[in-house]
Design an enzyme around this catalytic site. Structure first.
Site, mmCIF file in Angstrom:
data_model
loop_
_atom_site.group_PDB
_atom_site.id
_atom_site.type_symbol
_atom_site.label_atom_id
_atom_site.label_comp_id
_atom_site.label_asym_id
_atom_site.label_seq_id
_atom_site.Cartn_x
_atom_site.Cartn_y
_atom_site.Cartn_z
ATOM 1 N N CYS A 112 25.866 -0.239 95.436
ATOM 2 C CA CYS A 112 26.948 -0.251 96.422
ATOM 3 C C CYS A 112 26.236 -0.210 97.772
ATOM 4 C CB CYS A 112 27.839 0.968 96.258
ATOM 5 S SG CYS A 112 28.984 1.205 97.637
ATOM 6 N N THR A 113 26.640 -1.084 98.657
ATOM 7 C CA THR A 113 25.895 -1.217 99.925
ATOM 8 C C THR A 113 25.989 0.024 100.810
ATOM 9 O OG1 THR A 113 27.836 -2.323 100.802
ATOM 10 C CG2 THR A 113 26.042 -3.716 100.032
ATOM 11 N N HIS A 114 26.918 0.901 100.510
ATOM 12 C CA HIS A 114 26.997 2.144 101.286
ATOM 13 C C HIS A 114 25.900 3.143 100.882
ATOM 14 C CE1 HIS A 114 31.008 0.685 102.274
ATOM 15 N NE2 HIS A 114 31.122 1.641 103.182
ATOM 16 N N GLY B 234 36.321 0.313 96.143
ATOM 17 C CA GLY B 234 35.986 0.764 94.787
ATOM 18 C C GLY B 234 37.153 1.291 93.980
ATOM 19 N N CYS C 193 28.999 -7.045 99.588
ATOM 20 C CA CYS C 193 29.671 -5.962 98.866
ATOM 21 C C CYS C 193 29.579 -6.171 97.347
ATOM 22 C CB CYS C 193 31.122 -5.959 99.322
ATOM 23 S SG CYS C 193 32.155 -4.880 98.354
ATOM 24 N N ASP D 208 32.329 -6.539 104.144
ATOM 25 C CA ASP D 208 32.299 -5.364 103.269
ATOM 26 C C ASP D 208 33.488 -4.497 103.671
ATOM 27 O OD1 ASP D 208 31.552 -3.487 101.398
ATOM 28 O OD2 ASP D 208 29.614 -3.038 102.273
#
Ligand code: DGL
Length: 259
Positions: free
Chosen positions: A183-185, A43, A73, A10
Site C-alpha cells: 500500500c503506497t501509504h 481499502g 495505488c 491515489d
C-alpha cells in the site's frame, strides 16, 4: 517524443511515495497528481465502488490529455485495472501487476504482504507473484488503521506505534524473508517499523516501479524531450490536510487545487 503530462492518482498522499521516485528518474516530464481524499480510504471500499471511482478519475485525466496514468495505488490496481485497462487511449501502469515479476524472482521462499483490506480480498498479490514463482509462500495481512494514521499524520502517537508494532509482530511469526509494503501509504511508516525489525526486510514496490515505467515510456517513444518539468496537484477534498500529510515525503509549497 511526447510532451503530454503523466498522471498519478491515489486516495491521498500515498501515491507521492511513487511519484517522488518516478520524478527522480524523469525530472523533465510534466506531472499531474490527483489525491482522492473525498473517497479515502479506498481499502474499505467494494470492488464496484473502486471501479466507479477510478473510472471517474480517468475521465478527468482524459480531459487533461495525459499520455499515461500511473496507478500508484495498490488497491485500485488490484480491483480496477483489469476492467479499465482497455477503455482509455492513454497507457496505464498498475503497480502490483507491473512489479510482481521482479519481486517474485528475489531469492526468497517466504514473503509477507501488508496491504489494504480490498487489496488482500482481491487475492491479486498472491496470484501475480505465484504466476512468476509458484513455489513462493505468500503471507498476506491487511492493516486497516494504517492509512488513517498516515493521512492524519499520527505516526508518532503512542497508540499508532503500538498498532503498527502489533501487525508487524503478527506478520513476523510467519518468518518472512521479505515483506512487501503493498500500500503506497505504508512507506511513510518505515521509520516506525524499523524500530522493531530490520529496515532491509521491507520492499517498497515503488523502487522497481519507477524504473519499469521509465523503460516502458522510452520503449513506446513517450518520453518528453524538454529540459525542465512541472507538477500540479489536485484533490477532491481536504486541501490543507493533504499538504500537511505530504510534508514527510514530499513537502509542497502551495495548496493543491480542489476539483
Ligand atoms: N494507498 C492506497 C494503496 O496503495 C490506498 C489506501 C487506502 O486509501 O485505503 O492501496
Amino acid at each position: 517524443m511526447d510532451k503530454r503530462p503523466i498522471a498519478f492518482f491515489d486516495s491521498g498522499v500515498g501515491g507521492l511515495t511513487v511519484f517522488k521516485k518516478v520524478k527522480e528518474k524523469l525530472p523533465n516530464e510534466d506531472y499531474l497528481y490527483f489525491g482522492d481524499l473525498k473517497n479515502s480510504p479506498y481499502g474499505a471500499k467494494s470492488r464496484e465502488e473502486l471501479i466507479e471511482i477510478a473510472d471517474e478519475i480517468f475521465r478527468f485525466f482524459e480531459k487533461k490529455d495525459v499520455k499515461a496514468v500511473i496507478m500508484a495505488c495498490n488497491t485500485t490496481s488490484a480491483n480496477t485495472y483489469e476492467v479499465l485497462k482497455d477503455k482509455y487511449k492513454f497507457k496505464i501502469y498498475p503497480i502490483i501487476q507491473s512489479c510482481a515479476e521482479i519481486i517474485a524472482q528475489l531469492p526468497v521462499e517466504k514473503i509477507g504482504v501488508f496491504a489494504t483490506e480490498a487489496t488482500i480480498k482481491s487475492g491479486v498479490y498472491e496470484r501475480e507473484l505465484k504466476k512468476y514463482n509458484p513455489n513462493l509462500k505468500v503471507f498476506e495481512m491487511s492493516c486497516p488503521p494504517w492509512v488513517k494514521i498516515v493521512e492524519q499524520k499520527l505516526q508518532t502517537a503512542p497508540t499508532s506505534i503500538n498498532c503498527i508494532r502489533e501487525y508487524l509482530e503478527k506478520m513476523l511469526k510467519n518468518s518472512p524473508e521479505k515483506i512487501i509494503l503493498g500500500c503506497t501509504h505504508y512507506p511513510y511508516l518505515l521509520d516506525i517499523l524499523e524500530n522493531f525489525t530490520s529496515r532491509d526486510i521491507f520492499i517498497d514496490p515503488a523502487e522497481y516501479f519507477a524504473e519499469l515505467i521509465k523503460e516502458d515510456l522510452n520503449l513506446n517513444n513517450l518520453l518528453n524531450d524538454k529540459t525542465t518539468g512541472s507538477e500540479q496537484f489536485f484533490v477532491s477534498a481536504n486541501r490543507k490536510e493533504f499538504k500537511q500529510a505530504s510534508s514527510i515525503f514530499y513537502p509542497m509549497n502551495e495548496l493543491p487545487i480542489l476539483v
